[in-house]
Scaffold this motif. Structure first.
Motif, PDB file in Angstrom:
ATOM      1  N   LEU A 121       0.758  -1.287   0.156  1.00 49.99           N
ATOM      2  CA  LEU A 121       0.090  -0.021   0.028  1.00 49.99           C
ATOM      3  C   LEU A 121       0.595   1.175   0.281  1.00 49.99           C
ATOM      4  N   ASP A 122       1.888   0.985   0.748  1.00 43.81           N
ATOM      5  CA  ASP A 122       2.765   2.919   0.864  1.00 43.81           C
ATOM      6  C   ASP A 122       3.159   3.562  -0.408  1.00 43.81           C
ATOM      7  N   GLY A 123       3.709   2.399  -1.181  1.00 45.72           N
ATOM      8  CA  GLY A 123       4.112   2.838  -2.613  1.00 45.72           C
ATOM      9  C   GLY A 123       2.718   3.674  -3.402  1.00 45.72           C
ATOM     10  N   PRO A 124       2.178   3.280  -3.223  1.00 45.69           N
ATOM     11  CA  PRO A 124       0.868   3.227  -4.236  1.00 45.69           C
ATOM     12  C   PRO A 124      -0.064   4.516  -4.134  1.00 45.69           C
ATOM     13  N   LEU A 125       0.311   4.082  -2.695  1.00 41.22           N
ATOM     14  CA  LEU A 125      -1.004   5.396  -2.127  1.00 41.22           C
ATOM     15  C   LEU A 125      -0.135   6.662  -1.577  1.00 41.22           C
ATOM     16  N   LEU A 126       1.369   6.469  -1.116  1.00 40.94           N
ATOM     17  CA  LEU A 126       1.812   8.254  -1.732  1.00 40.94           C
ATOM     18  C   LEU A 126       1.993   8.818  -2.576  1.00 40.94           C
ATOM     19  N   TYR A 127       2.132   7.552  -3.996  1.00 44.07           N
ATOM     20  CA  TYR A 127       1.818   8.590  -5.315  1.00 44.07           C
ATOM     21  C   TYR A 127       0.992   9.035  -5.984  1.00 44.07           C
ATOM     22  N   THR A 128       0.480   8.349  -5.518  1.00 40.78           N
ATOM     23  CA  THR A 128      -1.266   9.242  -5.951  1.00 40.78           C
ATOM     24  C   THR A 128      -1.511  10.089  -5.246  1.00 40.78           C
ATOM     25  N   THR A 129      -1.318   9.901  -3.958  1.00 43.08           N
ATOM     26  CA  THR A 129      -1.466  11.040  -2.677  1.00 43.08           C
ATOM     27  C   THR A 129      -1.096  11.869  -3.219  1.00 43.08           C
TER      28      THR A 129
ATOM     29  N   VAL B  61      -3.316   6.449   6.891  1.00 41.33           N
ATOM     30  CA  VAL B  61      -4.511   7.433   7.061  1.00 41.33           C
ATOM     31  C   VAL B  61      -3.657   9.015   7.751  1.00 41.33           C
ATOM     32  N   MET B  62      -2.049   8.077   8.192  1.00 40.05           N
ATOM     33  CA  MET B  62      -1.568   9.393   9.153  1.00 40.05           C
ATOM     34  C   MET B  62      -1.239   9.741   7.868  1.00 40.05           C
ATOM     35  N   THR B  63      -0.511   9.684   6.171  1.00 44.24           N
ATOM     36  CA  THR B  63       0.346  10.200   5.285  1.00 44.24           C
ATOM     37  C   THR B  63      -0.742  10.702   4.863  1.00 44.24           C
ATOM     38  N   ILE B  64      -2.299  10.245   4.834  1.00 48.55           N
ATOM     39  CA  ILE B  64      -3.263  11.090   3.934  1.00 48.55           C
ATOM     40  C   ILE B  64      -2.829  12.185   4.490  1.00 48.55           C
ATOM     41  N   LEU B  65      -3.772  12.625   6.673  1.00 49.11           N
ATOM     42  CA  LEU B  65      -3.556  13.524   7.507  1.00 49.11           C
ATOM     43  C   LEU B  65      -2.408  14.036   6.695  1.00 49.11           C
ATOM     44  N   VAL B  66      -1.101  13.894   6.647  1.00 48.45           N
ATOM     45  CA  VAL B  66       0.213  14.717   6.692  1.00 48.45           C
ATOM     46  C   VAL B  66      -0.448  15.526   5.632  1.00 48.45           C
ATOM     47  N   PHE B  67      -0.654  14.741   4.411  1.00 47.07           N
ATOM     48  CA  PHE B  67      -1.217  15.663   3.143  1.00 47.07           C
ATOM     49  C   PHE B  67      -1.787  16.619   3.321  1.00 47.07           C
TER      50      PHE B  67
ATOM     51  N   GLY C 226     -14.370  32.094   2.361  1.00 47.97           N
ATOM     52  CA  GLY C 226     -14.964  30.300   1.604  1.00 47.97           C
ATOM     53  C   GLY C 226     -14.334  30.300   0.397  1.00 47.97           C
ATOM     54  N   ALA C 227     -13.154  30.714  -0.891  1.00 45.73           N
ATOM     55  CA  ALA C 227     -12.683  30.608  -1.608  1.00 45.73           C
ATOM     56  C   ALA C 227     -11.060  29.967  -0.788  1.00 45.73           C
ATOM     57  N   VAL C 228     -10.647  30.130   0.288  1.00 43.53           N
ATOM     58  CA  VAL C 228      -9.922  29.574   0.718  1.00 43.53           C
ATOM     59  C   VAL C 228     -10.418  28.039   1.365  1.00 43.53           C
ATOM     60  N   ILE C 229     -10.796  28.338   2.042  1.00 43.33           N
ATOM     61  CA  ILE C 229     -11.508  26.897   2.540  1.00 43.33           C
ATOM     62  C   ILE C 229     -12.277  25.687   1.738  1.00 43.33           C
ATOM     63  N   ALA C 230     -13.040  26.407   0.868  1.00 39.21           N
ATOM     64  CA  ALA C 230     -13.714  25.910  -0.063  1.00 39.21           C
ATOM     65  C   ALA C 230     -12.552  24.724  -0.919  1.00 39.21           C
ATOM     66  N   SER C 231     -10.914  25.678  -1.219  1.00 34.43           N
ATOM     67  CA  SER C 231      -9.822  24.849  -1.561  1.00 34.43           C
ATOM     68  C   SER C 231      -9.337  23.885  -0.924  1.00 34.43           C
ATOM     69  N   ALA C 232      -9.356  24.499   0.566  1.00 32.64           N
ATOM     70  CA  ALA C 232      -8.918  23.339   1.904  1.00 32.64           C
ATOM     71  C   ALA C 232     -10.220  21.967   1.540  1.00 32.64           C
ATOM     72  N   GLY C 233     -10.781  22.586   2.215  1.00 33.77           N
ATOM     73  CA  GLY C 233     -11.939  21.106   1.698  1.00 33.77           C
ATOM     74  C   GLY C 233     -11.615  20.030   0.271  1.00 33.77           C
ATOM     75  N   LEU C 234     -11.596  20.664  -0.795  1.00 36.58           N
ATOM     76  CA  LEU C 234     -11.158  20.203  -1.296  1.00 36.58           C
ATOM     77  C   LEU C 234     -10.078  19.373  -1.957  1.00 36.58           C
ATOM     78  N   VAL C 235      -9.772  20.141  -1.209  1.00 38.73           N
ATOM     79  CA  VAL C 235      -8.060  19.056  -1.042  1.00 38.73           C
ATOM     80  C   VAL C 235      -7.953  17.917   0.093  1.00 38.73           C
ATOM     81  N   LEU C 236      -8.342  18.592   0.986  1.00 31.70           N
ATOM     82  CA  LEU C 236      -8.471  17.236   1.763  1.00 31.70           C
ATOM     83  C   LEU C 236      -8.966  15.799   1.087  1.00 31.70           C
ATOM     84  N   ALA C 237     -11.142  16.439   0.900  1.00 33.97           N
ATOM     85  CA  ALA C 237     -11.306  15.387   0.301  1.00 33.97           C
ATOM     86  C   ALA C 237     -11.241  14.656  -0.313  1.00 33.97           C
ATOM     87  N   ALA C 238      -9.652  15.031  -1.442  1.00 33.30           N
ATOM     88  CA  ALA C 238      -9.613  14.340  -2.399  1.00 33.30           C
ATOM     89  C   ALA C 238      -8.299  13.463  -1.855  1.00 33.30           C
ATOM     90  N   THR C 239      -7.649  13.882  -0.373  1.00 34.81           N
ATOM     91  CA  THR C 239      -6.872  12.997  -0.853  1.00 34.81           C
ATOM     92  C   THR C 239      -7.289  11.976  -0.038  1.00 34.81           C
TER      93      THR C 239
END
Length: 703
Positions: free
Chosen positions: A179-187, A241-247, A618-631
């Protein structure tokens, strides 16, 4: 003015970023030897997840101390549609004989044919691997190699699969290990793409991404240290999940800091001074929000399940490492690079950004016209979506936990179809040797038991193998396990094995939900009350994020079975998704309410403050939400159902919170409540003094 004191101050300003950079190089040099060892302490057996007091944990520990150590149990499955031929059976016998001759087995395997003659199974067990997971995996792979080598063409066309608990564990370990490699590269790829779209710069996106990678490396070293010092459980799920949270969280903090820094560069000439002003402006909110997320995750320490309890510290480590990196290393690198890092949209000193209408201003205006109607419609929508949770599939079985079926799962499904009336996976009973005969008698008289065999003895314990009439992890087998435990209660015996482990996982998760959920709610509420100096506003945010959690599970219930084809739901999904969505959802709520409170303290009425807060954040936090959801959505591309389910629910929840709840519902509720939203704090008692709305800034200002 240009004398030595000024020159000294300038030298200090210039030296500080280089000093921070040097400190980070030293920290990484210290963390490096430990970060690479995190995979060595990762364990993903079901029994590793369970609390020490569980029956199945006790069974595993006692079996490891019996002569020969822990047993690895496999099933060789031979199948041909339309019936096995005599040549097929002879080929199977040769393969099993080769396994017996070349590998150390507990007993001579005996073939068990199915009633229709299509399938033949050989149970195989060995104590040679002991508790060494690498030795277990090597044994399983050796059996597979021998089973697929007939030596002749006699068995051509006959399927041969190796299943059983040992094979399932090996396949799961292989998936987690990969998992580690694909998870990190995809994130990294997802975050990079989003940052390029958000920043519209060929260089700027590299800075927060590189800093997040540094934070991830540091978090791995710290997580290894926690394991070695405190015995913190590390699993493939928690490290992923730790990697996801970091990014995810780290990029969110970077978006807020960079946006404020860009704004300050337009009015402050020196980058160092602009960064200091940016951190002074948004730093407290970033600290408060990250602290809330970390505190919420640490509430998982109250869980009884080892995997959940380990997830809390590892998740908190990820968030805090990301926070430290974004508040120190990111500013240092940005200051050293200067304005040119924003090219081609360089924020020149004294310039003004191009004026444009804010989407979030329009959203706020629509909510402000009829706040009660918007609030009521949103509540009905979330409630209707939450009803979908009743459609969630039942408990996820071990063989259904892979998105694509490996050899072991194919074998188990073949067995389930060929032997619907017979258990194909033993239940293990460990009894004191002096009471072994009594335990054998009790097991034989238990409803649903097909066969009982006395096994090894040693150290005052005796192993008893019980075969149920029901298929593995079926309702019938579960009833048999519970009946065995009831019958042996008070006799010092324990009931374990793979199916019992899954039952204990389900029961422990149910217990943890009852304990951890109230603790999370109480902890987050106390933090919000301290931050916002109010009781109503924190309760409003908590109700909102709980509603998001329910709606997310409801959406999952509508798609897991019909769309994804999942046959079950991970027992830990409810608790983990609740903790993450409450912590992360409140995180965004803090930015909104913090800015709203700032506007009220500045003299604005509550309605104007709510709309200003939405427009400017709104704009900045919406961008942050999109990034977090995508990760978190990256997890939906992983080969394990439990990771796909967790990633889906959290990603959907973050999107709901970002674009529906925070934008419309929290704003509408604040408009409807007015000053009461700050009750019982002093702001709730101050008279409303409507102020003319401020000119809309072209660039969103972060809290």
């Amino acid at each position: 003015m240009g004398g030595p004191p000024a020159q000294t101050a300038r030298r200090r300003r210039t030296a500080l970023p280089w000093t921070l950079l040097a400190l980070w190089i030293a920290v990484l040099a210290l963390a490096g030897p430990f970060a690479g060892k995190l995979g060595d302490v990762q364990h993903d057996r079901a029994v590793d997840y369970l609390p020490s007091g569980a029956d199945s944990t006790q069974v595993a520990e006692v079996r490891a101390r019996l002569p020969g150590g822990e047993t690895t149990e496999l099933v060789l499955v031979y199948h041909r549609d339309g019936g096995l031929s005599a040549a097929d059976r002879q080929a199977a016998e040769r393969q099993v004989a080769a396994v017996e001759n070349e590998l150390e087995l507990v007993a001579t395997p005996e073939g068990v044919p199915s009633k229709d003659g299509d399938t033949l199974m050989y149970p195989v067990a060995s104590t040679a691997p002991g508790q060494d997971e690498k030795a277990r995996d090597a044994f399983v792979n050796d059996v597979r190699d021998l089973a697929h080598d007939t030596g002749t063409d006699a068995g051509a066309g006959m399927s041969v699969d190796v299943g059983g608990p040992g094979a399932l564990a090996t396949d799961a370990a292989e998936v987690y290990g990969a998992l580690d490699g694909p998870l990190l590269y995809t994130t990294v790829a997802v975050v990079a793409l989003l940052l390029i779209l958000i920043y519209r710069s060929p260089f700027l996106w590299l800075v927060p991404l590189a800093v997040a990678a540094v934070a991830d490396f540091l978090s791995m070293g710290v997580a290894y240290g926690l394991n070695q010092t405190f015995g913190t459980t590390v699993s493939g799920q928690s490290s992923g999940v730790m990697t996801i949270l970091v990014f995810g969280a780290g990029t969110d903090y970077a978006l807020l800091i960079v946006a404020r820094y860009r704004e300050e560069l337009r009015r402050i000439e020196r980058p160092h001074d602009a960064m200091r002003a940016a951190l002074r402006g948004c730093g407290p909110a970033v600290l408060a929000s990250s602290g809330t997320v970390a505190a919420g995750l640490l509430c998982l320490l109250a869980a009884d399940l080892n995997s959940s309890r380990g997830m809390g510290p590892l998740g908190a480590v990820g968030v805090l490492c990301a926070l430290v990196a974004m508040l120190t290393l990111l500013p240092a690198v940005l200051v050293l690079l200067g304005r040119r890092v924003f090219w081609p949209l360089v924020p020149a000193f004294g310039s003004r950004p191009k004026a444009r209408r804010s989407l979030f201003a329009a959203m706020g205006s629509s909510a402000g016209r009829r706040p009660l109607a918007v609030l009521g419609a949103g509540a009905v929508l979330l409630g209707a979506l939450a009803l979908g949770a009743f459609a969630l599939p039942g408990t996820l079985k071990q063989q259904d936990s892979f998105t694509s079926a490996p050899d072991s799962v194919t074998a188990m499904k073949t067995l389930a179809a060929a032997y619907p009336e017979k258990g194909t996976q033993p239940i293990t009973v460990i009894a004191p040797t002096g009471r072994a005969d009594d335990a054998v008698g009790t097991a034989r008289s238990t409803d649903g038991v097909a066969d009982v065999r006395r096994g090894r003895s040693g150290g005052g314990w005796t192993e008893i193998s019980v075969v149920a009439e029901g298929a593995p992890q079926s309702a019938a087998e579960t009833a048999t396990i519970e009946a065995l435990r009831d019958g042996l209660d008070g006799r010092g015996a324990y009931v374990g094995g793979p199916s019992a482990e899954q039952l204990d996982l389900k029961d422990t998760n149910a217990r943890d939900r009852l304990v951890v959920v109230p603790i999370v709610l109480a902890a987050v509420l106390l933090i919000l009350v301290a931050l916002l100096r109010s009781l109503v506003a924190p309760l409003l945010l908590l109700v909102a994020v709980v509603a998001v959690w329910g709606a997310s599970l409801g959406i999952a219930g509508l798609v897991f079975g019909p769309v994804f084809g999942f046959d079950g739901t991970d027992p830990g999904l409810g608790l983990l998704s609740f903790v993450f969505l409450v912590a992360l959802g409140v995180d965004y709520g803090i930015f909104l309410m913090h800015r709203m409170r700032e506007e009220v303290l500045g003299g604005a009425d509550t309605g104007t403050a709510a709309l200003t807060a939405l427009r400017t954040t709104g704009a900045v936090i919406a961008s942050a939400g999109l990034v977090l959801a995508a990760t978190f959505a990256v997890l939906t591309n992983m080969p394990l159902v439990q990771l796909v389910e967790l990633g889906f629910v959290i990603a959907v929840g973050v999107l709901l919170d970002t674009f529906l709840v925070r934008t419309y519902l929290v704003t509408s509720a604040s408009l409807a409540l007015g000053r009461k939203v700050w009750w019982p704090g002093p702001l709730s008692r101050a008279p409303e003094t409507p102020a003319p709305p401020a000119a809309e800034p072209a660039l969103a200002r972060t809290p």
